[in-house]
Design an enzyme around this catalytic site. Structure first.
Site: not given
Ligand SMILES: Cc1ncc(C[n+]2csc(CCOP(=O)(O)OP(=O)(O)O)c2C)c(N)n1
Lengths: 362, 386
Positions: B276, B280, B289
Site C-alpha cells: 500500500r 490507509h 508506523y
Molecule cells: C470487522 C472489522 N474490524 C475492524 C475494522 C476496521 N478496519 C478497517 S480497515 C482495517 C485494516 C484492514 O487491513 P487489511 O485486511 O490488510 O486490508 P487493507 O486495508 O490493507 O486493504 C481495519 C482494522 C473493520 N473494517 N471491520
C-alpha cells in the site's frame, strides 16, 4: 518462504515513562481516557490494554497513544485483526488474574465478537454462581455526528443493555471520561464502555490531581464513590426534564440554552450509567418538573430510550403533567454522511417535542 | 471433495498431495521488477506469459486505475469526497481480478477495490456515491455481477461462497472471485469461508491482497504462518503466492485458479504480495508506523512501470496506444471530477424508502415528521451536529 516466519519483533523501544501531566490542565476527552488507562496501569500491574492498532499507532483515535511507550509491549499491544479473538482472549486472561481493557475499533466492528460478549463475558459470573468475576473493560467508540462512512456510526447500546450481566457506561464530559473509565477498570464486573466519537476532541479544563486523588489508596470513602449506577443533573431547570446520555447530552444542553432564552427552564439529566440505571436520580428529576423528554441517537424502537420512558411511567405517573416523549434516531440504518443531519436528534426537534408536553398556556 | 482430477492424480501418488496443495516457494513472477521476463517460480510450470493483446489491455487498465486513484485523492483534498482508501501500487491485483472473470462471473470486493469495481463496468458515479457520502453503496449487484464493497472485514467471503454454491446448485457455469486484505485473513469469517468453500467444493477463488499492513499493523504481527497462501492447505484447497505487482503473473495464477474452479476443480486461495503506497485512508498517518526507506523500496516495483518497460522492450506498446490509454484515463477522471463537482442533494425522504420492502407504520410516521420539519424549515438541524 522464510521471510515471514520470524518471531514478531518489538516495534517500540523498552518502556519509558511518559511525561506526566499534573495539576489543572486543559485536555481533550480522548486524552482523559488515555490518562485514565495510564494511571490505572501504573496503579495496578494486572491492567493490560490490547486491540487493533492500539500499540504503535495509538489507536485510530489515538486514545491509547503512548501506552506502549510507557508500559512496554507486554501491557499495551496490537492483536491480529479478530474481534472475537480479542474478547475471547480477554475473557481467558481475566479468568487468569489479568484486567484487560480492550478496544473495539468502531461500534459495528464489535459485532464479530457478539458471541463472546453475550454468551461468555456477560454470563461467566452467573454460570459460576459468583465464583468467578470477570473484571474486563470493552471500550467501544460509538454513535455518529462525525460524517463517518458505513458501519462507523452505529449506536449499539441496546444490544448491550439488553444483555444481563454487562455494565454499560457512556461518559459525556472530559471529567467523566477519566472518572468513569477508572471506575470501569476498578469494577469486578465486565463493562461495556461506550465512547461517543464526536466528543473525542472536545476539551475541558480539569484538575488532574483532584481526579487522581479519588483513586489514591488512602482516598476517603466519599472521594472514592463510584460513578457506576449514578446519573447526574447536568443543568438545573424547573419546567421540564430532558434526559440524555453520551452523544445526546450536548444536544440536550444546547436545547436547554435556547429554551432559556425563550423563557422556558429545562433541566438536563445525564444518565451516563445505562446499566445499572439510576432510577432514583432520574425519577426525582422528572417528579420535580412533571414533564420529560428522553433523547438518544439510537433508533427509538425497543431502545434504551424506551426503557427509560417505561421506568419513569412506572415511578412518576402521579407526578406527570404530560406523557413522557422521546426524541431518538429514526428506525433506519445509520445514514450516509450527507444525510445524517436529518437523522440526529437536534435542538429543533428537541424543542418541538418539548412544545408538545401539554403546556397549560398552549 | 475428492471428485476432481488434479486431486485424484496427486493423491494416487503417495506423498504428493501436499505438493499439489502447497504454494510455490517464492511468489510466482513472470516479469521481474526491471521489466524482463522471469522464469516462472515453483512447481506449476503451466504458468506462462499472457498474450501481447491481453497484456496491452491490462496495461491500459493499470493506467486508468492509477489515474482513478490520483483523481480520487485530489477530490478528497478538495473536500468533494469524505474519504478514499487508495489502491495506488495495488492496481495490478484489481485489474487481474477483473480480467480473469467473465461478465457472468461474480466479484466480491472490499472498500479498497474501487479500481476493480470500475473495471467491472459499474457506472463511475454509482461507485463514488458512497465515497462522497450520499448513500451507502447503492448500485445494483445483479446488474454488474459485482457485490457491494464491504467494510466489515472478511464478511463478504462467506457471501462469495454462498453465491458460488447457489451457482453450482443452479447448474450455472459461474466462478466467484472474492478479494480481501492480509489483515482480514485473521478474522473468523475468513476461516469459515475457506472451510465452507472446500467442504462444499464450490467454484470460488479467494484473492488476498497482502499489502503488508492492516492500518498500522504489519504482517508479522498479523500472522507467523510461512505465508498466507499456506492457510489454504489446512482447509484442503491449493494455495499459491504471486508477485502482486506483476500483472502477467497475476493473470496467469488467477487465470489458472479460475479455470480450475470453472472446470469443477473447487476453490483456491491466492496470496498476492504487494504494497500500500499511500496511507490507509486520508484519515491515517502512515509515518507513525512505517518509514520512508521501506516505502521507497517498493517504488521500483511499481506495477505500471514494470509492465510498460516490458511492453516497450518487446516493441508492443506504440505511441498511439500510449496516447489512447492516457486519453481513456483522462476521460474517466473528467467524469469523476464533473460528477463530484456537481452539487447533489440527497433526498431525505429516501431515508425511509428502502428499510423494508413496505415501510412500517412507524417509518411512515417518522417520514411524515421529517417532511413536516423540512416544510417548516426547522429541520436545518444545526444543533444536530453539535
Ligand atoms: C470487522 C472489522 N474490524 C475492524 C475494522 C476496521 N478496519 C478497517 S480497515 C482495517 C485494516 C484492514 O487491513 P487489511 O485486511 O490488510 O486490508 P487493507 O486495508 O490493507 O486493504 C481495519 C482494522 C473493520 N473494517 N471491520
Amino acid at each position: 518462504m522464510t521471510t515471514m516466519a520470524q518471531k514478531p519483533q518489538s516495534q517500540a523501544a523498552g518502556p519509558v515513562p511518559a511525561p506526566e501531566l499534573t495539576g489543572v490542565q486543559t485536555i481533550t476527552f480522548a486524552k482523559a481516557l488515555t490518562l485514565a488507562m495510564s494511571d490505572a496501569m501504573t496503579a495496578d500491574t494486572s491492567v493490560l490494554v490490547f486491540g487493533e492498532d492500539v500499540g504503535t499507532l495509538g489507536g485510530v483515535f489515538r486514545v491509547t497513544d503512548g501506552l506502549t511507550r510507557q508500559f512496554g509491549e507486554e501491557r499495551c499491544f496490537d492483536t491480529p485483526l479478530a474481534e472475537s479473538g480479542i474478547i475471547g482472549m480477554a475473557t481467558g486472561m481475566a479468568l487468569n488474574g489479568m484486567k484487560p481493557v480492550v478496544e473495539m475499533q468502531f461500534d459495528a466492528f464489535a459485532y464479530p465478537a457478539f458471541e463472546q460478549i453475550t454468551s461468555h463475558v456477560a454470563k461467566m459470573g452467573n454460570r459460576t454462581k459468583g465464583r468467578v468475576r470477570l473484571p474486563l473493560v470493552i471500550r467501544i467508540p460509538y454513535a455518529g455526528g462525525i460524517g463517518g462512512v458505513e458501519h462507523h456510526c452505529d449506536s449499539s447500546e441496546a444490544y448491550y443493555v439488553h444483555t444481563p450481566g454487562l455494565t454499560v457506561l457512556t461518559p459525556s464530559t472530559v471529567t467523566d471520561a477519566y472518572i468513569m473509565l477508572r471506575d470501569a477498570i476498578v469494577s469486578q464486573d465486565p463493562v461495556i464502555f461506550l465512547e461517543p466519537k464526536k466528543l473525542y476532541f472536545a476539551k475541558d479544563t480539569v484538575d488532574l490531581d483532584a481526579l487522581r486523588a479519588r483513586y489514591a489508596p488512602a482516598a476517603t470513602a466519599a472521594a472514592a464513590e463510584t460513578s457506576i449506577g449514578k446519573a447526574v443533573v447536568a443543568r438545573q431547570g424547573t419546567d421540564a426534564t430532558l434526559i440524555a446520555y453520551g452523544p445526546s447530552v450536548a444536544a440536550a444542553l444546547a436545547a436547554a440554552e435556547t429554551a432559556a432564552a425563550e423563557g422556558r427552564s429545562l433541566q438536563v439529566v445525564d444518565v451516563r450509567s445505562l446499566v445499572p440505571f439510576d432510577d432514583e436520580t432520574v425519577a426525582a428529576a422528572v417528579r420535580s418538573t412533571g414533564r420529560a423528554v428522553v433523547i438518544a441517537e439510537a433508533p427509538g424502537f425497543a431502545s434504551m430510550a424506551s426503557e427509560i420512558v417505561a421506568r419513569l411511567q412506572e415511578r412518576c405517573f402521579h407526578s406527570l403533567a404530560a406523557p413522557i416523549l422521546r426524541v431518538t434516531g429514526f428506525d433506519i440504518p445509520y445514514p450516509a454522511p450527507r444525510l445524517e443531519k436529518y437523522y440526529l436528534p437536534g435542538v429543533d426537534r428537541i424543542l418541538d417535542t418539548v412544545d408538545e408536553l401539554q403546556w397549560e398556556d398552549s | 471433495m475428492t471428485n476432481h482430477p488434479e486431486f485424484l492424480e496427486y493423491t494416487g501418488n503417495a506423498g504428493r498431495a501436499e505438493g499439489y496443495l502447497l504454494p510455490s516457494a517464492t511468489p510466482v513472477q513472470l516479469i521481474d521488477q526491471d521489466g524482463t521476463p522471469a522464469t516462472a517460480g515453483g512447481y506449476k510450470e503451466n504458468y506462462s506469459l499472457p498474450d501481447a493483446a491481453v497484456l496491452l489491455e491490462g496495461y491500459e487498465r493499470l493506467v486508468v486505475g492509477r489515474r482513478v486513484n490520483e483523481q480520487a485523492n485530489a477530490l478528497v483534498r478538495q473536500g468533494r469526497m469524505a474519504v478514499y482508501p487508495s489502491s495506488t501500487g495495488q492496481e495490478a491485483c484489481q485489474v487481474a481480478a477483473d480480467m480473469c472473470l467473465r461478465s457472468s462471473d461474480w466479484l466480491f470486493p472490499t472498500y479498497r477495490d474501487t479500481v476493480a469495481i470500475l473495471g467491472r463496468g459499474v457506472a463511475p458515479l454509482e461507485v463514488f456515491e458512497s465515497l462522497r457520502g450520499d448513500w451507502h453503496s447503492g448500485f445494483d449487484p445483479h446488474q454488474y455481477n459485482t457485490a457491494l464493497p464491504t467494510t466489515p472485514l472478511a464478511t463478504q467471503l462467506l457471501h462469495a461462497v454462498g453465491v458460488a454454491h447457489a451457482a453450482k446448485l443452479r447448474g450455472e457455469n459461474t466462478v466467484v472471485l472474492a478479494l480481501c486484505g492480509d489483515g482480514a485473513s485473521s478474522e473468523g469469517d475468513f476461516h469459515e469461508a475457506l472451510n465452507f468453500a472446500a467442504v462444499f467444493h464450490v467454484p470460488v477463488v479467494f484473492l488476498i491482497q497482502n499489502n503488508q499492513y492492516a492500518i498500522s499493523v504489519p504482517l508479522i504481527h498479523q500472522s507467523v504462518a510461512p505465508s498466507l497462501a499456506h492457510k489454504a492447505v489446512g482447509y484442503g484447497m491449493p494455495g499459491e503466492r504471486v508477485d502482486g505487482n506483476d500483472l502477467a503473473a497475476l493473470l496467469a495464477v488467477l487465470g489458472h485458479a479460475v479455470n480450475r474452479a470453472r472446470n469443477g476443480g473447487g476453490p483456491a486461495l491466492v496470496e498476492a504480495h504487494t504494497y500500500r503506497m499511500e496511507s490507509h485512508t486520508n484519515a491515517d498517518d502512515a509515518t507513525r508506523y512505517r518509514n520512508a526507506e521501506e516505502v521507497a523500496q517498493w517504488v521500483p516495483k511499481d506495477p505500471l512501470r514494470r509492465l510498460k518497460t516490458y511492453l516497450d522492450d518487446a516493441g508492443l506498446l506504440s505511441a498511439a496506444d500510449s496516447e489512447r490509454f492516457a486519453a481513456a484515463a483522462e476521460t474517466l477522471a473528467a467524469t469523476l471530477r464533473d460528477g463530484l463537482n456537481t452539487e447533489t442533494s440527497p433526498d431525505p425522504a429516501e431515508l425511509f424508502r428502502y428499510v423494508y420492502s413496505e415501510p412500517t407504520p412507524q417509518l411512515r410516521e417518522q417520514s411524515q415528521l421529517l417532511a413536516a420539519e423540512l416544510a417548516a424549515g426547522s429541520a436545518n438541524l444545526e444543533g444536530a451536529l453539535r
